[in-house]
Design a protein around this motif. Structure first.
Motif, PDB file in Angstrom:
ATOM      1  N   LEU A 146       0.837  -1.201   0.000  1.00 37.08           N
ATOM      2  CA  LEU A 146       0.000   0.000   0.000  1.00 37.08           C
ATOM      3  C   LEU A 146       0.872   1.251   0.000  1.00 37.08           C
ATOM      4  CD1 LEU A 146      -2.722   1.433   0.162  1.00 37.08           C
ATOM      5  CD2 LEU A 146      -2.691   1.111   2.638  1.00 37.08           C
ATOM      6  N   VAL A 147       1.957   1.213   0.765  1.00 37.25           N
ATOM      7  CA  VAL A 147       2.886   2.346   0.777  1.00 37.25           C
ATOM      8  C   VAL A 147       3.566   2.488  -0.589  1.00 37.25           C
ATOM      9  CG1 VAL A 147       5.031   3.230   1.783  1.00 37.25           C
ATOM     10  CG2 VAL A 147       3.265   2.264   3.261  1.00 37.25           C
ATOM     11  N   THR A 148       3.931   1.370  -1.199  1.00 32.50           N
ATOM     12  CA  THR A 148       4.505   1.416  -2.556  1.00 32.50           C
ATOM     13  C   THR A 148       3.552   2.121  -3.510  1.00 32.50           C
ATOM     14  OG1 THR A 148       5.770  -0.625  -2.257  1.00 32.50           O
ATOM     15  CG2 THR A 148       5.246   0.003  -4.515  1.00 32.50           C
ATOM     16  N   PHE A 149       2.293   1.734  -3.463  1.00 33.18           N
ATOM     17  CA  PHE A 149       1.278   2.328  -4.335  1.00 33.18           C
ATOM     18  C   PHE A 149       1.136   3.828  -4.072  1.00 33.18           C
ATOM     19  CE2 PHE A 149      -3.193   3.662  -4.734  1.00 33.18           C
ATOM     20  CZ  PHE A 149      -3.388   3.453  -6.093  1.00 33.18           C
ATOM     21  N   LEU A 150       1.028   4.218  -2.815  1.00 31.12           N
ATOM     22  CA  LEU A 150       0.777   5.618  -2.477  1.00 31.12           C
ATOM     23  C   LEU A 150       1.995   6.505  -2.724  1.00 31.12           C
ATOM     24  CD1 LEU A 150      -1.292   5.214   0.821  1.00 31.12           C
ATOM     25  CD2 LEU A 150      -2.137   5.813  -1.458  1.00 31.12           C
ATOM     26  N   VAL A 151       3.174   6.043  -2.288  1.00 29.89           N
ATOM     27  CA  VAL A 151       4.381   6.866  -2.434  1.00 29.89           C
ATOM     28  C   VAL A 151       4.700   7.097  -3.901  1.00 29.89           C
ATOM     29  CG1 VAL A 151       6.880   6.932  -2.079  1.00 29.89           C
ATOM     30  CG2 VAL A 151       5.378   6.259  -0.203  1.00 29.89           C
ATOM     31  N   TYR A 152       4.618   6.045  -4.709  1.00 28.61           N
ATOM     32  CA  TYR A 152       4.954   6.222  -6.125  1.00 28.61           C
ATOM     33  C   TYR A 152       3.958   7.140  -6.824  1.00 28.61           C
ATOM     34  CZ  TYR A 152       5.965   5.406 -11.008  1.00 28.61           C
ATOM     35  OH  TYR A 152       6.274   5.603 -12.334  1.00 28.61           O
ATOM     36  N   ASN A 153       2.685   6.928  -6.574  1.00 29.70           N
ATOM     37  CA  ASN A 153       1.668   7.664  -7.319  1.00 29.70           C
ATOM     38  C   ASN A 153       1.424   9.078  -6.797  1.00 29.70           C
ATOM     39  OD1 ASN A 153       0.411   5.702  -9.405  1.00 29.70           O
ATOM     40  ND2 ASN A 153       0.542   4.465  -7.550  1.00 29.70           N
ATOM     41  N   THR A 154       2.010   9.414  -5.648  1.00 27.51           N
ATOM     42  CA  THR A 154       1.852  10.780  -5.126  1.00 27.51           C
ATOM     43  C   THR A 154       3.164  11.561  -5.073  1.00 27.51           C
ATOM     44  OG1 THR A 154       2.109  10.012  -2.824  1.00 27.51           O
ATOM     45  CG2 THR A 154      -0.122  10.121  -3.716  1.00 27.51           C
ATOM     46  N   MET A 155       4.296  10.844  -4.914  1.00 29.69           N
ATOM     47  CA  MET A 155       5.572  11.530  -4.731  1.00 29.69           C
ATOM     48  C   MET A 155       6.567  11.312  -5.868  1.00 29.69           C
ATOM     49  SD  MET A 155       6.163  10.742  -0.664  1.00 29.69           S
ATOM     50  CE  MET A 155       7.829  11.416  -0.723  1.00 29.69           C
ATOM     51  N   LEU A 175       3.747  -2.985 -11.434  1.00 28.43           N
ATOM     52  CA  LEU A 175       4.400  -2.964 -10.122  1.00 28.43           C
ATOM     53  C   LEU A 175       3.815  -1.932  -9.172  1.00 28.43           C
ATOM     54  CD1 LEU A 175       8.091  -3.243 -11.366  1.00 28.43           C
ATOM     55  CD2 LEU A 175       6.803  -5.017 -10.182  1.00 28.43           C
ATOM     56  N   HIS A 176       3.317  -0.832  -9.720  1.00 29.59           N
ATOM     57  CA  HIS A 176       2.864   0.270  -8.874  1.00 29.59           C
ATOM     58  C   HIS A 176       1.344   0.416  -8.781  1.00 29.59           C
ATOM     59  CE1 HIS A 176       6.982   1.774 -10.097  1.00 29.59           C
ATOM     60  NE2 HIS A 176       7.057   1.762  -8.783  1.00 29.59           N
ATOM     61  N   ILE A 177       0.621  -0.226  -9.695  1.00 32.81           N
ATOM     62  CA  ILE A 177      -0.833  -0.034  -9.706  1.00 32.81           C
ATOM     63  C   ILE A 177      -1.584  -1.366  -9.651  1.00 32.81           C
ATOM     64  CG2 ILE A 177      -2.785   0.943 -10.957  1.00 32.81           C
ATOM     65  CD1 ILE A 177      -0.878   2.948 -12.236  1.00 32.81           C
ATOM     66  N   GLY A 213       5.940   9.217  -9.111  1.00 30.70           N
ATOM     67  CA  GLY A 213       5.383   9.195 -10.458  1.00 30.70           C
ATOM     68  C   GLY A 213       4.554  10.442 -10.742  1.00 30.70           C
ATOM     69  N   ASN A 214       4.333  10.694 -12.009  1.00 30.20           N
ATOM     70  CA  ASN A 214       3.529  11.843 -12.411  1.00 30.20           C
ATOM     71  C   ASN A 214       2.413  11.390 -13.339  1.00 30.20           C
ATOM     72  OD1 ASN A 214       2.448  14.279 -13.138  1.00 30.20           O
ATOM     73  ND2 ASN A 214       4.273  15.071 -14.162  1.00 30.20           N
ATOM     74  N   PRO A 215       1.223  11.122 -12.791  1.00 28.08           N
ATOM     75  CA  PRO A 215       0.114  10.627 -13.619  1.00 28.08           C
ATOM     76  C   PRO A 215      -0.301  11.589 -14.725  1.00 28.08           C
ATOM     77  CG  PRO A 215      -0.363  10.365 -11.276  1.00 28.08           C
ATOM     78  CD  PRO A 215       0.845  11.247 -11.382  1.00 28.08           C
ATOM     79  N   PHE A 216       0.132  12.839 -14.623  1.00 28.75           N
ATOM     80  CA  PHE A 216      -0.254  13.846 -15.615  1.00 28.75           C
ATOM     81  C   PHE A 216       0.767  13.953 -16.744  1.00 28.75           C
ATOM     82  CE2 PHE A 216      -2.004  15.155 -11.494  1.00 28.75           C
ATOM     83  CZ  PHE A 216      -3.354  15.161 -11.802  1.00 28.75           C
ATOM     84  N   HIS A 217       1.803  13.091 -16.695  1.00 25.09           N
ATOM     85  CA  HIS A 217       2.808  13.078 -17.754  1.00 25.09           C
ATOM     86  C   HIS A 217       2.612  11.832 -18.606  1.00 25.09           C
ATOM     87  CE1 HIS A 217       6.690  13.160 -19.811  1.00 25.09           C
ATOM     88  NE2 HIS A 217       6.799  14.412 -19.408  1.00 25.09           N
ATOM     89  N   LEU A 218       2.791  11.967 -19.915  1.00 27.70           N
ATOM     90  CA  LEU A 218       2.530  10.866 -20.838  1.00 27.70           C
ATOM     91  C   LEU A 218       3.416   9.656 -20.560  1.00 27.70           C
ATOM     92  CD1 LEU A 218       0.839   9.986 -23.247  1.00 27.70           C
ATOM     93  CD2 LEU A 218       2.602  10.924 -24.758  1.00 27.70           C
TER      94      LEU A 218
END
Length: 258
Positions: free
Chosen positions: A94-103, A121-123, A105-110
């Motif tokens: 859960l921490v892997t998922f949250l840390v990557y997707n908030t700190m 791995l992250h989602i 990774g950039n979901p707004f970048h292609l």
């Protein structure tokens, strides 16, 4: 009810194991467009990869027990294997998922959406494992101390990264919040404390979910029947003689006879 149906659990966990296995293979860097990536030990320094290895290992153990019980003719029930360790792994991923997707990774970048390995791995694998906890874990089966145990693996990981950093020349730290060359040991310790608080907080949120159940259409938390540390049995008063003790036992037995 589908939550207790062992066949439903088994089908879900077979898919989860396949997705998790794909994620594990992708961490080795075998599948890239263009020339194959060089096989190095670098993949072992990333928390994302290590947490996904834990997910795969736990998923296989739970699935194996699930299949065994279905083959034995059981139709309903819940997971009975490594419950605490599974809970710890749930917090970990859960921490892997949250840390990557908030700190990180950039979901707004292609580029975020182009990497299959990143999605797996992250989602996808993390969410499937987390959903397994929400959907199929038995209620009131997690110890109140399990969230505290969940910080053990992250602490070992931090020590592991520090050892690599001290032993390997020009070591590239996997994450900015662990990079002692840039933010120093003091800065790293601040981040470690913050992340430990996050781990513990998320752990207790998951624990609270495990204590909740639907009663008359409403969700209620059972915080009364919590197993704390086992208290030692009180000794008999010194004034009680063996004869009196036997008499008391006889009276109790008589009262319980039907």
């Amino acid at each position: 009810m589908y939550r207790k149906n062992l066949i439903v659990q088994m089908i879900y966990r077979i898919i989860m194991c396949c997705v998790s296995a794909l994620g594990v293979v992708l961490t080795f860097g075998f599948f890239y467009v263009g020339k194959p990536a060089d096989m190095t030990w670098e993949f072992l320094k990333y928390y994302t990869n290590i947490s996904n290895y834990f997910v795969f290992g736990v998923s296989v153990v739970v699935l194996a027990d699930n299949v065994k019980r279905v083959m034995a003719g059981e139709k309903e029930g819940y997971n009975r294997k490594i419950r605490t360790f599974k809970f710890m792994t749930t917090v970990m991923i859960l921490v892997t998922f949250l840390v990557y997707n908030t700190m990180l990774g950039n979901p707004f970048h292609l580029d975020y959406w182009r990497k299959i390995s990143s999605h797996c791995l992250h989602i996808i694998a993390p969410l499937m494992f987390i959903l397994d906890y929400f959907l199929f874990e038995e209620k009131k089966c997690i110890s109140i101390y399990a969230p505290l145990f969940s910080v053990i693996i992250p602490l070992v990981y931090v020590a592991y990264v520090f050892i690599l950093g001290a032993a390997i020349k020009d070591f590239e730290y996997p994450y900015f919040f662990l990079d002692v060359n840039k933010i120093g040991y003091g800065g790293v310790m601040i981040w470690v404390v913050i992340l430990l608080i996050v781990f513990t907080g998320l752990g207790y949120l998951l624990w609270l979910f495990n204590r909740g159940e639907k009663v008359n259409g409403k969700i209620k938390l059972d915080l009364k029947n919590i197993k704390w540390l086992k208290m030692p049995e009180t000794s008999q008063p010194p004034s009680m003689t063996p004869v009196a003790e036997i008499a008391a036992t006889d009276d109790t037995d008589d009262g319980q006879t039907e």
